[in-house]
Design an enzyme around this catalytic site. Structure first.
Site, PDB file in Angstrom:
ATOM      1  N   HIS A 304       0.860  -1.191   0.000  1.00 38.35           N
ATOM      2  CA  HIS A 304       0.000   0.000   0.000  1.00 38.35           C
ATOM      3  C   HIS A 304       0.894   1.238   0.000  1.00 38.35           C
ATOM      4  O   HIS A 304       1.962   1.225   0.615  1.00 38.35           O
ATOM      5  CB  HIS A 304      -0.865  -0.022   1.268  1.00 38.35           C
ATOM      6  CG  HIS A 304      -1.754   1.174   1.432  1.00 38.35           C
ATOM      7  ND1 HIS A 304      -2.783   1.457   0.568  1.00 38.35           N
ATOM      8  CD2 HIS A 304      -1.772   2.164   2.357  1.00 38.35           C
ATOM      9  CE1 HIS A 304      -3.405   2.556   0.958  1.00 38.35           C
ATOM     10  NE2 HIS A 304      -2.808   3.013   2.032  1.00 38.35           N
ATOM     11  N   ASN A 305       0.462   2.306  -0.696  1.00 38.19           N
ATOM     12  CA  ASN A 305       1.280   3.538  -0.746  1.00 38.19           C
ATOM     13  C   ASN A 305       2.747   3.193  -1.023  1.00 38.19           C
ATOM     14  O   ASN A 305       3.655   3.655  -0.331  1.00 38.19           O
ATOM     15  CB  ASN A 305       1.204   4.308   0.584  1.00 38.19           C
ATOM     16  CG  ASN A 305      -0.142   4.985   0.780  1.00 38.19           C
ATOM     17  OD1 ASN A 305      -0.974   5.025  -0.134  1.00 38.19           O
ATOM     18  ND2 ASN A 305      -0.374   5.518   1.956  1.00 38.19           N
ATOM     19  N   GLU A 334       1.198  -0.047  -5.492  1.00 34.51           N
ATOM     20  CA  GLU A 334       0.204   1.010  -5.683  1.00 34.51           C
ATOM     21  C   GLU A 334       0.857   2.261  -6.258  1.00 34.51           C
ATOM     22  O   GLU A 334       1.957   2.639  -5.848  1.00 34.51           O
ATOM     23  CB  GLU A 334      -0.463   1.345  -4.341  1.00 34.51           C
ATOM     24  CG  GLU A 334      -1.598   2.336  -4.514  1.00 34.51           C
ATOM     25  CD  GLU A 334      -2.258   2.728  -3.205  1.00 34.51           C
ATOM     26  OE1 GLU A 334      -3.412   3.179  -3.253  1.00 34.51           O
ATOM     27  OE2 GLU A 334      -1.627   2.586  -2.140  1.00 34.51           O
ATOM     28  N   ASP A 336      -0.263   6.192  -6.851  1.00 29.58           N
ATOM     29  CA  ASP A 336      -1.230   7.292  -6.714  1.00 29.58           C
ATOM     30  C   ASP A 336      -0.884   8.381  -7.717  1.00 29.58           C
ATOM     31  O   ASP A 336       0.152   9.040  -7.568  1.00 29.58           O
ATOM     32  CB  ASP A 336      -1.132   7.890  -5.298  1.00 29.58           C
ATOM     33  CG  ASP A 336      -2.008   7.159  -4.303  1.00 29.58           C
ATOM     34  OD1 ASP A 336      -2.397   6.028  -4.612  1.00 29.58           O
ATOM     35  OD2 ASP A 336      -2.296   7.720  -3.228  1.00 29.58           O
ATOM     36  N   HIS A 349       1.266  11.247  -2.239  1.00 29.62           N
ATOM     37  CA  HIS A 349       0.053  11.073  -1.437  1.00 29.62           C
ATOM     38  C   HIS A 349      -0.688  12.410  -1.458  1.00 29.62           C
ATOM     39  O   HIS A 349      -0.263  13.361  -0.831  1.00 29.62           O
ATOM     40  CB  HIS A 349       0.415  10.658  -0.010  1.00 29.62           C
ATOM     41  CG  HIS A 349      -0.704   9.995   0.707  1.00 29.62           C
ATOM     42  ND1 HIS A 349      -1.569  10.681   1.523  1.00 29.62           N
ATOM     43  CD2 HIS A 349      -1.134   8.704   0.703  1.00 29.62           C
ATOM     44  CE1 HIS A 349      -2.471   9.838   2.006  1.00 29.62           C
ATOM     45  NE2 HIS A 349      -2.235   8.633   1.523  1.00 29.62           N
ATOM     46  N   GLU A 383      -4.275   4.366  -8.467  1.00 33.09           N
ATOM     47  CA  GLU A 383      -5.202   5.237  -7.751  1.00 33.09           C
ATOM     48  C   GLU A 383      -5.200   6.522  -8.584  1.00 33.09           C
ATOM     49  O   GLU A 383      -4.300   7.351  -8.478  1.00 33.09           O
ATOM     50  CB  GLU A 383      -4.647   5.449  -6.340  1.00 33.09           C
ATOM     51  CG  GLU A 383      -5.490   6.284  -5.429  1.00 33.09           C
ATOM     52  CD  GLU A 383      -6.755   5.593  -4.965  1.00 33.09           C
ATOM     53  OE1 GLU A 383      -7.565   6.270  -4.334  1.00 33.09           O
ATOM     54  OE2 GLU A 383      -6.944   4.396  -5.238  1.00 33.09           O
TER      55      GLU A 383
END
Length: 758
Positions: A304-305, A334, A336, A349, A383
């Site tokens: 994640h992230n 991931e 983003d 983020h 994302e």
């Protein structure tokens, strides 16, 4: 590509290379475009320690061991060195990459020849470390301690120095006993020990009575184990079964220094301390599972992230974070994506102070590292916060940079009834994102160019602010209500999404009746936990056919993790964790994925792959083939545990805790008492017992802590593995540090028995 890991295999080095490193070099240590400082580096006499200091720092200096270095990258192969590429040519630059979560060391030499001397030299030393056997590692460890303690560098140690060294090594022993051993080792009666004598002293000090007792139980004459006696030990003591006869001969050939055809105590101890004598079944370490089943039948190592090295409010976004995750076998990363100010999409983020990196650099890095640790497919979880224009640029970068690696067509031209297998997707990168329409439309070539209101409403962007309401409580109106900011999807990006189309979750009934195998939903940790408790069997059935991705709550601004076991219990495949955050949760993830060659895919138990399964983690005893097991662990002793507190007089008071993670009924913890002032060779001889209702899903974590009656115990080391990978019998558990790297020669000696519950 701009970032590439160099091979660390053996490189022939010239005597000149060695001379340069021993003599030392002034290299620039670079931390950023503005922080570049000269440091003097040299290789110490032990041939394993690199020492460096600032010219102006008086007595202050730093050292690190080559054992801490994982690889050497040549040229501009870190973000820091890329940022100063115009100032310093590639042939002057190199990066030392450390194991675990330790930051890299970026260096610039004065000449290409000097850079090459260090690059080739350190690679040679890394190769030497990688090819050491257990005995050589132990000798190296003892030698390192001798070097540390020999303050005046005369190659000798008097009794006072030896006593000080024992404290450093975590030994608090009776002074008379220590003097007696010292005198025995001081053959020349000079009042001091040279390195060979010190090694002899260390051997007497570490004679292990508990191993000698086991040896005595099976040896007829107390001196050696004859072939039949060793066979008997393997059959009875190690529960090796039919392979005991063949294994006995192999072990004598491998571990016995003498030519007697029997095994001495020395060879016996060597075997017990080796990988073959470890708690982890050797055959389970290798790639051995069936890789031809649908993707939905596997647990998949997921991050994640992934772009963050630290927390998600102020942490640094970094390509290095992707490299570290992929090298650890992570198969779902991931990304983003946000609109960049100059037309280039960026990754960070959103709405926080985290730094930004270019989307195209992330994709280049993924290309380089995707298949270093594993050949099986990598899923890019997008994302996507970009407008249509920059989404199209993302699609161009994905296609151009990844080329054939990117999966762009369904495998056999057919709409799939089940997901393809890891085997069929070897070497491929898959995109997980929203998609216009379904695969049926792709194959018919009848695509609309705009996302419908319903598609938009059904997207599954991870909103950290609000928890989703229970799907079952949504009205039909809620389900299709468009969001206010109606955005569009780029057709080019949408076309790249095949087997991982993001859709909103509308309940298990809806999925059973209308769900497509290539549609997948994301669940916040709390929603997934609630569904697991309320409808465990439905969740397990759903996960036999479709993928689900679980992500940490948006409230975890410190990038902490949730316990992944709750999600694995209901068959969730993509349980995304913050890889940058060490601790229990990452220990469990590392433990689960340590098996099957560390390839990032672990086949789920058969009762979680059957679409009609009635398995519920809340009621494991209702399973047709329910067979609970008893796990009995005798914690015998510990060996050379590291110090926690570096204060000169402090010695640890160790205890061992065994933690069981699995279905709710199996969660349990038991611990030994603590041993005062002995981190060197504590002996517990205590037995901990557990009942396992679903052994196929159980992880076992061994934790060693320094007991403290006034405050929380300090962590010393741990090792986590699946119960199905445990070897019964007398075994060593080789401990890992908090960030998952080995800390040789620290270990725990145990005797394990597994039996059916009668």
């Amino acid at each position: 590509s701009r970032i590439l890991l160099q091979d660390t295999s053996a490189v022939p080095t010239s005597p000149w290379t060695h001379f340069v490193m021993m003599a030392g070099s002034t290299l620039r240590k670079v931390k950023s475009r503005s922080w570049k400082k000269q440091r003097h580096f040299r290789l110490l006499e032990d041939g394993m320690t690199i020492w460096y200091k600032s010219r102006w720092a008086g007595k202050g200096h730093s050292t690190f061991s080559v054992t801490e270095v994982e690889a050497v990258r040549e040229g501009h192969q870190s973000e820091v060195l890329l940022s100063i590429a115009e100032e310093f040519p590639a042939d002057l630059c190199f990066t030392l990459v450390f194991h675990g979560r330790q930051g890299n060391l970026d260096l610039v030499a004065d000449s290409p020849e000097e850079a090459q001397a260090w690059i080739q030299g350190v690679r040679k030393l890394i190769h030497k470390v990688q090819t050491m056997d257990e005995k050589e590692r132990l000798d190296q460890w003892v030698w390192d301690w001798f070097q540390k303690a020999d303050k005046n560098k005369d190659g000798k140690m008097n009794f006072k120095e030896v006593r000080k060294l024992l404290k450093m090594m975590n030994v608090d022993m009776n002074e008379d006993h220590a003097l007696h051993l010292f005198t025995m080792a001081d053959k020349s009666e000079s009042g001091s020990l040279e390195i060979e004598q010190f090694v002899h002293f260390y051997k007497i000090l570490t004679q292990r009575d508990e191993v000698w007792k086991v040896f005595q139980d099976y040896s007829g004459d107390g001196e050696k184990l004859m072939l039949e006696e060793l066979e008997n030990f393997l059959m009875m003591g190690q529960q090796e079964g039919e392979r005991s006869a063949q294994l006995a001969q192999e072990l004598i050939d491998s571990y016995e220094p003498s030519e007697s055809g029997a095994m001495s105590l020395d060879g016996f101890q060597k075997y017990l301390c080796s990988q073959e004598g470890s708690i982890f079944k050797p055959e389970q370490r290798d790639l051995h599972q069936d890789m031809s089943q649908p993707l939905s039948h596997y647990f998949i190592s997921s991050s994640h992230n992934t772009y963050l090295l630290e927390d998600q409010l102020r942490g640094q976004s970094s390509l290095e974070a992707y490299i570290q995750a992929l090298k650890r076998g992570c198969r779902c990363v991931e990304v983003d994506c946000w609109d960049g100010s100059d037309g280039e999409p960026i990754v960070y983020h959103g709405h926080t102070l985290t730094s930004k990196i270019l989307f195209k650099d992330v994709i280049s890095t993924v290309k380089e590292y995707a298949f270093k640790a594993s050949d099986f497919p990598v899923i890019l979880s997008l994302e996507n916060h970009c407008g249509v224009e920059q989404q199209t640029i993302m699609a161009e970068h994905l296609s151009q940079i990844l080329g054939d690696m990117l999966l762009t067509t369904v495998l056999d031209g057919q709409v799939p009834q089940q997901l393809p297998s890891p085997q069929e997707l070897k070497g491929k990168i898959l995109l997980k994102a929203k998609k216009i329409g379904g695969l049926e439309d792709c194959i018919d070539e009848t695509l609309t160019d705009e996302v419908s209101d319903e598609e938009e409403a059904n997207g599954d962007a991870e909103s950290p602010s609000a928890e989703d309401p229970p799907a079952e409580s949504l009205t039909e109106n809620d389900k299709v209500k468009p969001r206010k900011s109606k955005s569009k999807l780029s057709k080019e990006l949408s076309d790249l999404v095949l087997y991982c189309k993001s859709v909103h979750f509308h309940g298990f009934e809806q999925a059973r009746l209308h769900g497509k195998c290539y549609e997948m939903s994301s669940f916040s940790e709390s929603k997934a936990k609630r569904l697991a408790k309320e409808a465990g069997t439905d969740f397990v059935q759903y996960n036999t056919r479709q993928l689900s991705r679980i992500y940490p709550s948006g409230l975890r601004t410190d990038s902490s993790n949730y316990n992944p076991q709750d999600m694995w219990n209901v068959g969730c495949q993509i349980v995304a964790l913050n890889f940058q955050t060490a601790g229990l949760e990452m220990d469990l993830s590392d433990g689960l994925f340590r098996q099957n060659g560390g390839c990032g895919y672990v086949l789920k138990p058969d009762f979680m792959r059957d679409g009609n399964t009635q398995f519920s983690p809340e009621k494991p005893e209702e399973r047709p083939d329910y067979k609970p097991l008893r796990l009995s662990i005798q914690v015998i002793s510990g060996q050379q545990l590291p110090k926690v507190n570096q204060k000169e007089g402090s010695i640890v008071d160790p205890l061992v805790r065994v933690e069981i993670y699995g279905v709710p009924q199996d969660q349990a913890k038991e611990e030994t008492s603590h041993i005062n002032n002995n981190g060197f060779n504590p002996v517990w001889n205590e037995t901990l017992n557990f009942i396992l209702h679903t052994p196929e899903l159980t992880l076992v974590r061994f934790v060693v802590e320094d007991y403290d009656k006034a405050s929380r115990n300090d962590f010393i080391g741990q090792f986590t593995l699946p119960f199905t990978c445990i070897q019964a019998g007398y075994r060593h558990i080789h401990l890992l540090s908090k960030d998952g790297t080995p800390i040789p020669p620290s270990s725990i000696f145990v005797n394990i028995s597994i039996s059916e519950l009668t």
